[in-house]
Design an enzyme around this catalytic site. Structure first.
Site, PDB file in Angstrom:
ATOM      1  N   GLY A  46       6.849  -2.230  -1.404  1.00  0.00           N
ATOM      2  CA  GLY A  46       6.134  -2.217  -2.677  1.00  0.00           C
ATOM      3  C   GLY A  46       5.067  -1.153  -2.546  1.00  0.00           C
ATOM      4  O   GLY A  46       5.244  -0.200  -1.797  1.00  0.00           O
ATOM      5  N   GLU A  47       3.957  -1.315  -3.242  1.00  0.00           N
ATOM      6  CA  GLU A  47       2.854  -0.368  -3.090  1.00  0.00           C
ATOM      7  C   GLU A  47       1.762  -1.029  -2.248  1.00  0.00           C
ATOM      8  O   GLU A  47       1.174  -2.028  -2.651  1.00  0.00           O
ATOM      9  CB  GLU A  47       2.326   0.071  -4.455  1.00  0.00           C
ATOM     10  CG  GLU A  47       3.201   1.113  -5.121  1.00  0.00           C
ATOM     11  CD  GLU A  47       3.426   2.352  -4.239  1.00  0.00           C
ATOM     12  OE1 GLU A  47       2.471   2.851  -3.611  1.00  0.00           O
ATOM     13  OE2 GLU A  47       4.591   2.810  -4.160  1.00  0.00           O
ATOM     14  N   SER A  48       1.477  -0.442  -1.092  1.00  0.00           N
ATOM     15  CA  SER A  48       0.540  -1.080  -0.166  1.00  0.00           C
ATOM     16  C   SER A  48      -0.869  -1.149  -0.747  1.00  0.00           C
ATOM     17  O   SER A  48      -1.605  -2.100  -0.479  1.00  0.00           O
ATOM     18  CB  SER A  48       0.542  -0.360   1.174  1.00  0.00           C
ATOM     19  OG  SER A  48       0.153   0.984   1.020  1.00  0.00           O
ATOM     20  N   CYS A  77       8.590  -1.100   4.967  1.00  0.00           N
ATOM     21  CA  CYS A  77       7.931  -0.078   4.151  1.00  0.00           C
ATOM     22  C   CYS A  77       6.450  -0.416   3.954  1.00  0.00           C
ATOM     23  O   CYS A  77       5.683  -0.349   4.892  1.00  0.00           O
ATOM     24  CB  CYS A  77       8.685   0.112   2.836  1.00  0.00           C
ATOM     25  SG  CYS A  77       8.245   1.621   1.984  1.00  0.00           S
ATOM     26  N   ARG A 104       1.299   7.070   5.503  1.00  0.00           N
ATOM     27  CA  ARG A 104       1.883   6.641   4.215  1.00  0.00           C
ATOM     28  C   ARG A 104       2.628   7.798   3.555  1.00  0.00           C
ATOM     29  O   ARG A 104       2.244   8.956   3.708  1.00  0.00           O
ATOM     30  CB  ARG A 104       0.787   6.162   3.270  1.00  0.00           C
ATOM     31  CG  ARG A 104       0.124   4.861   3.718  1.00  0.00           C
ATOM     32  CD  ARG A 104      -0.908   4.399   2.684  1.00  0.00           C
ATOM     33  NE  ARG A 104      -0.263   4.167   1.404  1.00  0.00           N
ATOM     34  CZ  ARG A 104      -0.774   4.550   0.230  1.00  0.00           C
ATOM     35  NH1 ARG A 104      -1.904   5.183   0.154  1.00  0.00           N
ATOM     36  NH2 ARG A 104      -0.111   4.301  -0.890  1.00  0.00           N
ATOM     37  N   ILE A 132      12.443   5.002   0.922  1.00  0.00           N
ATOM     38  CA  ILE A 132      11.880   5.298  -0.392  1.00  0.00           C
ATOM     39  C   ILE A 132      10.400   5.615  -0.255  1.00  0.00           C
ATOM     40  O   ILE A 132       9.607   4.738   0.070  1.00  0.00           O
ATOM     41  CB  ILE A 132      12.118   4.121  -1.354  1.00  0.00           C
ATOM     42  CG1 ILE A 132      13.628   3.965  -1.573  1.00  0.00           C
ATOM     43  CG2 ILE A 132      11.397   4.340  -2.673  1.00  0.00           C
ATOM     44  CD1 ILE A 132      14.028   2.783  -2.374  1.00  0.00           C
ATOM     45  N   ARG A 133      10.049   6.894  -0.476  1.00  0.00           N
ATOM     46  CA  ARG A 133       8.651   7.326  -0.281  1.00  0.00           C
ATOM     47  C   ARG A 133       8.126   6.653   0.995  1.00  0.00           C
ATOM     48  O   ARG A 133       7.052   6.060   1.021  1.00  0.00           O
ATOM     49  CB  ARG A 133       7.790   6.931  -1.496  1.00  0.00           C
ATOM     50  CG  ARG A 133       8.103   7.734  -2.751  1.00  0.00           C
ATOM     51  CD  ARG A 133       7.417   7.145  -3.994  1.00  0.00           C
ATOM     52  NE  ARG A 133       6.038   6.798  -3.726  1.00  0.00           N
ATOM     53  CZ  ARG A 133       4.991   7.592  -3.949  1.00  0.00           C
ATOM     54  NH1 ARG A 133       5.181   8.785  -4.489  1.00  0.00           N
ATOM     55  NH2 ARG A 133       3.784   7.193  -3.671  1.00  0.00           N
ATOM     56  N   HIS A 168      14.464   0.117   4.078  1.00  0.00           N
ATOM     57  CA  HIS A 168      14.719  -1.126   3.340  1.00  0.00           C
ATOM     58  C   HIS A 168      16.091  -1.706   3.660  1.00  0.00           C
ATOM     59  O   HIS A 168      17.056  -1.429   2.939  1.00  0.00           O
ATOM     60  CB  HIS A 168      14.631  -0.859   1.832  1.00  0.00           C
ATOM     61  CG  HIS A 168      13.285  -0.408   1.397  1.00  0.00           C
ATOM     62  ND1 HIS A 168      12.231  -1.277   1.251  1.00  0.00           N
ATOM     63  CD2 HIS A 168      12.793   0.815   1.127  1.00  0.00           C
ATOM     64  CE1 HIS A 168      11.160  -0.610   0.881  1.00  0.00           C
ATOM     65  NE2 HIS A 168      11.466   0.668   0.806  1.00  0.00           N
ATOM     66  N   GLU A 170      16.864  -4.623   3.063  1.00  0.00           N
ATOM     67  CA  GLU A 170      17.123  -5.629   2.017  1.00  0.00           C
ATOM     68  C   GLU A 170      17.848  -5.035   0.812  1.00  0.00           C
ATOM     69  O   GLU A 170      18.318  -5.764  -0.047  1.00  0.00           O
ATOM     70  CB  GLU A 170      15.802  -6.295   1.587  1.00  0.00           C
ATOM     71  CG  GLU A 170      14.891  -5.481   0.684  1.00  0.00           C
ATOM     72  CD  GLU A 170      14.050  -4.438   1.424  1.00  0.00           C
ATOM     73  OE1 GLU A 170      14.274  -4.237   2.627  1.00  0.00           O
ATOM     74  OE2 GLU A 170      13.190  -3.823   0.777  1.00  0.00           O
TER      75      GLU A 170
END
Lengths: 193, 294
Positions: A46-48, A77, A104, A132-133, A168, A170
């Site tokens: 997600g976004e940390s 991530c 990051r 992903i990023r 990821h 998942e």
């Protein structure tokens, strides 16, 4: 066995489905109260920055206590960023617990996001991995085992019962990484345990 | 082998944004306020929808220097909008390396009939939809994320609710139908058969579906989450309000804890003035943004 999935924001559903498929009971975790009675915790992608703000206060303290007490945790991530002892450009860890430094968004903006297959120590070959990023591991402490590299960059690591991945698992439908985490909770110990 | 721009990589970023709030911003300073409030991404714009609506004229892709300024200001993903069908604006935004492109009805459409062939791009696209057929058509064109259209720039949530309920109702019909009825259902909905098969395989829309178009309060955001949305876009609702930083943070909290009415009550206190808002029936048909696109 009951595994929590931190659900402040991010790819919660995919981890729940992956654990369901292994016959593991799951619980959504949004508050410190819902951490009681768990055998392990997944910190999803997600976004940390958003997750850190949402966890501020009691939940972040509770997570720190758990990760430093040897509680099994798996961060993917953003989850890896939360568990790293050092985040580049930030003073101090967010949760911490694994002796690594992470950068990051090291894989760049979304047009540079990619999928590939990795050979993962103790897990197997051709493990599908979606980046992903993605954050990369830039330093590894002496008690940390690097389990996978991508172009020589460390992207998966373990210290005791803390497991982290830049990518990821998942999102892929390949259950091997989650099975490894579940076995790890069951008592199979790595180098630093 | 390393592969970029696969559908899994494109839809994967949307999966990471789930449960989060994406905020419209027009300056680097607003972008930092959004990030500090817990936004999972920002949408870089020249003008927010409420201003586009008020000022009229042709609304286009933002100035690239504006997009760059916002990219420099934050570490979270930066999205930007292109006009419906304007594939060159999309090429430009891909060259700028924005993280997501919104092919958006908020801007003035560039093509009366056709949307962008989004399969040709490495950067992922999000598109608006008012019903399941529209969502499936956009997915068939390559969209990796869907959002309700709502009625942008109104601060009035009714259209987003209408669109979300309609998608949910049509999803139930598709999921409950016997196999032999699917082709006719697809024809009636205007939904490609292949995407309906993907819907049935997934038991839901095969990509993430956010709410957008009129969300202005923490309670609005939580209601859309309870209706089954995966996350929230807030356009004018934050920076057209009295205390943007505070309202932004409150909407983020309400989106995560959308079932916790005590928490929503707490964060909704003393937020200052909400954006004024517009009653939908006062908007002439030709000024509605949601009817743009096919």
């Amino acid at each position: 066995m009951r595994v929590g999935v931190l659900a402040l924001q991010g790819a919660v559903r995919e981890h729940v489905l992956a654990l369901d498929a292994l016959g593991v009971e799951t619980r959504i975790v949004k508050t410190e109260a819902s951490l009681d009675g768990l055998d392990g915790l997944v910190l999803p992608g997600g976004e940390s920055t958003a997750m850190t703000l949402l966890a501020e206060g009691g939940l972040l303290d509770a997570l720190r206590c758990l990760s430093h007490a040897g509680f099994p945790m798996f961060g993917t991530c953003a989850g890896m960023i939360l568990l790293a002892d050092q985040v580049e450009g930030r003073a101090g860890p967010i949760v911490g617990g694994i002796d690594i430094s992470v950068a990051r968004n090291a894989s760049g903006r979304q047009v540079h996001s990619f999928e590939t297959q990795l050979d993962v120590r103790e897990i197997g070959s051709e493990v599908p991995a979606v980046f992903i990023r993605a954050p990369y591991i830039t330093r590894v402490g002496p008690k940390v085992d690097v389990l996978a590299r991508c172009d020589d960059v460390a992207v998966m690591a373990r210290q005791g019962k803390i497991l982290v991945a830049s990518f990821h698992p998942e999102l892929t439908g390949d259950a091997r990484v989650h099975r490894y985490f579940v076995n790890m909770m069951d008592g199979h110990s790595g180098k630093g345990a | 082998m390393v592969e970029k721009g696969t559908f899994r990589v494109k839809s994967g970023l949307a999966e990471m944004l789930k449960g989060g709030v994406i905020m419209d911003v027009t300056t680097a300073q607003q972008a930092r306020i959004a990030e500090d409030a817990g936004a999972v991404a920002v949408m870089a714009l020249e003008r927010v929808p409420a201003d586009i609506r008020a000022q009229g004229g042709v609304a286009r892709m933002a100035d690239p220097s504006k997009v760059r300024e916002i990219q420099k200001a934050v570490s979270i993903p930066v999205m930007a909008k292109v006009r419906i069908g304007h594939f060159v604006e999309a090429q430009v935004l891909q060259a700028l390396e924005v993280d997501y492109i919104d092919e958006s009805e908020v801007l003035t459409p560039a093509d009366p009939d056709f949307h962008i062939n989004k399969w040709e791009f490495t950067v992922p696209f999000v598109c608006g939809a008012r019903d399941l057929g529209e969502a499936c058509r956009r997915i068939a064109e390559g969209a990796a994320m869907i959002r309700t259209k709502g009625e942008p720039g109104t601060g009035n949530v009714i259209e987003a609710v209408r669109h979300m309920r309609r998608v949910n109702k049509e999803l139930r019909a598709v999921l409950d139908a016997p196999e032999e009825e699917l082709m006719t259902i697809g024809k009636e909905l205007g939904a490609p058969h292949s995407i309906l098969l993907a819907v049935r395989a997934a038991g839901r829309l095969p990509v993430v579906n956010f709410a957008a178009g009129g969300i202005a309060s923490p309670a609005d955001a939580a209601m859309m989450m309870q209706l089954g949305c995966d996350g929230i876009f807030v356009g004018s609702g934050i920076f057209k309000s009295g205390d943007p930083a505070r309202r932004a943070r409150a909407i983020v909290e309400a989106t995560t804890h959308y079932e916790d009415a005590d928490l929503i009550a707490r964060v909704s206190q003393e937020l200052g003035e909400a954006m004024p808002g517009i009653e939908i029936s006062t908007i002439p048909e030709h000024e509605k943004m949601q009817t743009r696109g096919r």
